[in-house]
Design an enzyme around this catalytic site. Structure first.
Site, PDB file in Angstrom:
ATOM      1  N   ASP A 134     -16.993   7.845  -2.271  1.00 51.40           N
ATOM      2  CA  ASP A 134     -15.771   7.639  -1.486  1.00 51.40           C
ATOM      3  C   ASP A 134     -15.393   8.996  -0.894  1.00 51.40           C
ATOM      4  OD1 ASP A 134     -13.403   6.648  -0.410  1.00 51.40           O
ATOM      5  OD2 ASP A 134     -12.316   6.658  -2.311  1.00 51.40           O
ATOM      6  N   HIS A 191      -6.929   0.960  -6.719  1.00 53.39           N
ATOM      7  CA  HIS A 191      -7.238   0.075  -5.590  1.00 53.39           C
ATOM      8  C   HIS A 191      -7.915  -1.169  -6.180  1.00 53.39           C
ATOM      9  CE1 HIS A 191      -7.844  -1.234  -1.621  1.00 53.39           C
ATOM     10  NE2 HIS A 191      -8.678  -0.321  -1.150  1.00 53.39           N
ATOM     11  N   ARG A 208       0.886  -1.180   0.000  1.00 52.24           N
ATOM     12  CA  ARG A 208       0.000   0.000   0.000  1.00 52.24           C
ATOM     13  C   ARG A 208       0.914   1.218   0.000  1.00 52.24           C
ATOM     14  NH1 ARG A 208      -5.524   1.467   3.239  1.00 52.24           N
ATOM     15  NH2 ARG A 208      -6.235   0.029   1.641  1.00 52.24           N
ATOM     16  N   ARG A 254     -14.339  -8.199   0.850  1.00 51.48           N
ATOM     17  CA  ARG A 254     -12.896  -8.000   0.665  1.00 51.48           C
ATOM     18  C   ARG A 254     -12.159  -9.286   1.007  1.00 51.48           C
ATOM     19  NH1 ARG A 254     -10.760  -2.896   0.858  1.00 51.48           N
ATOM     20  NH2 ARG A 254      -8.895  -3.999   0.197  1.00 51.48           N
ATOM     21  N   GLN A 313     -10.274  -3.517  -4.212  1.00 51.82           N
ATOM     22  CA  GLN A 313     -11.557  -2.894  -3.885  1.00 51.82           C
ATOM     23  C   GLN A 313     -12.507  -2.965  -5.074  1.00 51.82           C
ATOM     24  OE1 GLN A 313     -12.270  -1.159  -0.723  1.00 51.82           O
ATOM     25  NE2 GLN A 313     -14.290  -1.591  -1.547  1.00 51.82           N
ATOM     26  N   CYS A 332     -16.542   2.318  -0.083  1.00 47.94           N
ATOM     27  CA  CYS A 332     -15.437   1.396   0.230  1.00 47.94           C
ATOM     28  C   CYS A 332     -15.061   1.435   1.704  1.00 47.94           C
ATOM     29  CB  CYS A 332     -14.226   1.749  -0.633  1.00 47.94           C
ATOM     30  SG  CYS A 332     -13.703   3.470  -0.449  1.00 47.94           S
TER      31      CYS A 332
END
Ligand code: CP
Ligand code: NVA
Length: 337
Positions: A243, A148, A121, A311, A151, A283
């Protein structure tokens, strides 16, 4: 896809996808449309039959370097790998960039001798690309400023669970044209679905990502629309997604962004323009009262915790496909022969 509908005989029906195994997931673009479908299909199997996959990655080890905070991504990778019999090592990189102490290529050549996969990340997408270029083991993007992928794949898995045929639905994304928007665009493109993104001028999704999504969409039949008007995007949509207005690393812009993005707030008035059956997506983490109101995120049509749960299942599928390869799939098949 309704994951409850699977039975063990379907384990052998995971679509063949030559060339997937032992590659990287740096960008959603690393997967062709058949491979995106394979991830969703396997995630459905793994969600409905978790015990069948216990021990499937026994002996595999994975290092995770995170330059930014995480709740969902970190824990779902750690819990997912543990449930498959593998081991994870978490490296907190929030104090300095991964390559601040030594060259990225040197780190890559260490890691490839110790573990079987690397999860990153980062702020810069180039850091993940660089690690993938130098390391001989799979590298997985757990979020960068640009993408991402885990996601986006999860969110389309959640949409498929809810609606079945993704080609018949429209997802409206309202807000910042950020990493999550990019991954939704690319995943939508691979799955032949329909997405409408509404973002303020100057905060639209990256032009290259939109062009790539449209190019993929020419093969799959996906429709990719980008506009400025949130009501235009949401009109009749089957799902409404938002988001944060200020992603990690952009917190210093939060005050200015709050003013610019206010017309893009996902509230009861905006979602009343969507289809009556529309679901609401985020998310997480959510900034309640900013990009989404309590009334929407806490409503019965909100699926944010289904997304969070999924996830786990989708990342387990990604790990199986990148680390398990044919061997594990054959082992799973023979276990049920
Ligand atoms: N959605 C998501 O990636 O959450 P985290 O930042 O908590 O990992
Ligand atoms: N766009 C957000 C996503 C968090 C999961 C961020 O990058 O902070």
């Amino acid at each position: 896809m309704n994951s409850q509908a699977f039975n063990t005989s379907q384990i052998a029906s995971v679509p063949e996808s030559k060339g997937f195994w032992s590659r990287d997931l740096v960008s959603t673009r690393d997967l062709n449309p058949a491979e995106v479908e394979a991830v969703l299909h396997l995630a459905g199997l793994m969600k409905s039959l978790p015990a069948e996959f216990r021990g499937a990655l026994a002996g595999k080890q994975m290092a995770m370097f995170f330059e930014k905070p995480s709740l969902r991504t970190r824990l779902t990778f750690e819990a997912g790998m543990a449930s498959l019999g593998g081991t994870t090592f978490f490296m907190d990189q929030t104090h300095e960039r991964i390559d601040a102490r030594e060259k990225l290529s040197d780190i890559a050549h260490n890691l490839e001798r110790w573990v079987n996969a690397i999860v990153l990340r980062t702020f810069d997408q180039q850091t993940i690309e660089g690690m993938a270029e130098h390391a001989s083991i799979p590298v997985i993007n757990a979020l960068s400023d640009l993408e991402h992928p885990c996601q986006g794949l999860t969110d389309y898995f959640t949409l498929q669970e809810r609606f079945g045929d993704l080609k018949k639905i429209c997802l409206a994304y309202v807000g910042d044209g950020n990493n999550v928007a990019h991954s939704l665009l690319l995943t939508c493109a691979s799955l032949g679905s329909h997405i409408r993104v509404a973002a303020p001028s100057g905060y639209e999704p990256d032009a290259q990502i939109v062009a790539d999504a449209r190019s993929i969409g020419q093969q799959t039949g996906a429709t990719i629309e980008v506009c400025c008007d949130p009501y235009e995007a949401v009109a009749g949509a089957d799902a409404v997604y938002t988001d944060t207005w200020a992603s990690m690393g952009r917190e210093h812009e939060a005050g200015e962004r709050c003013k610019i993005f206010q017309p893009y707030q996902v509230n009861e008035e905006l979602v009343s323009s969507a289809a009556s059956h529309a679901i609401f997506m985020h998310c997480l983490p959510a900034h309640r009262g900013q990009e989404i109101t309590d009334a929407v995120i806490d409503s019965e049509q909100s699926v944010v915790f289904e997304q969070a749960e999924n996830r786990l299942h989708v990342q387990k599928a990604i790990l199986m496909l990148l680390l398990g390869g044919e061997m594990s799939r054959l082992q799973i098949r023979s276990a049920h022969a």
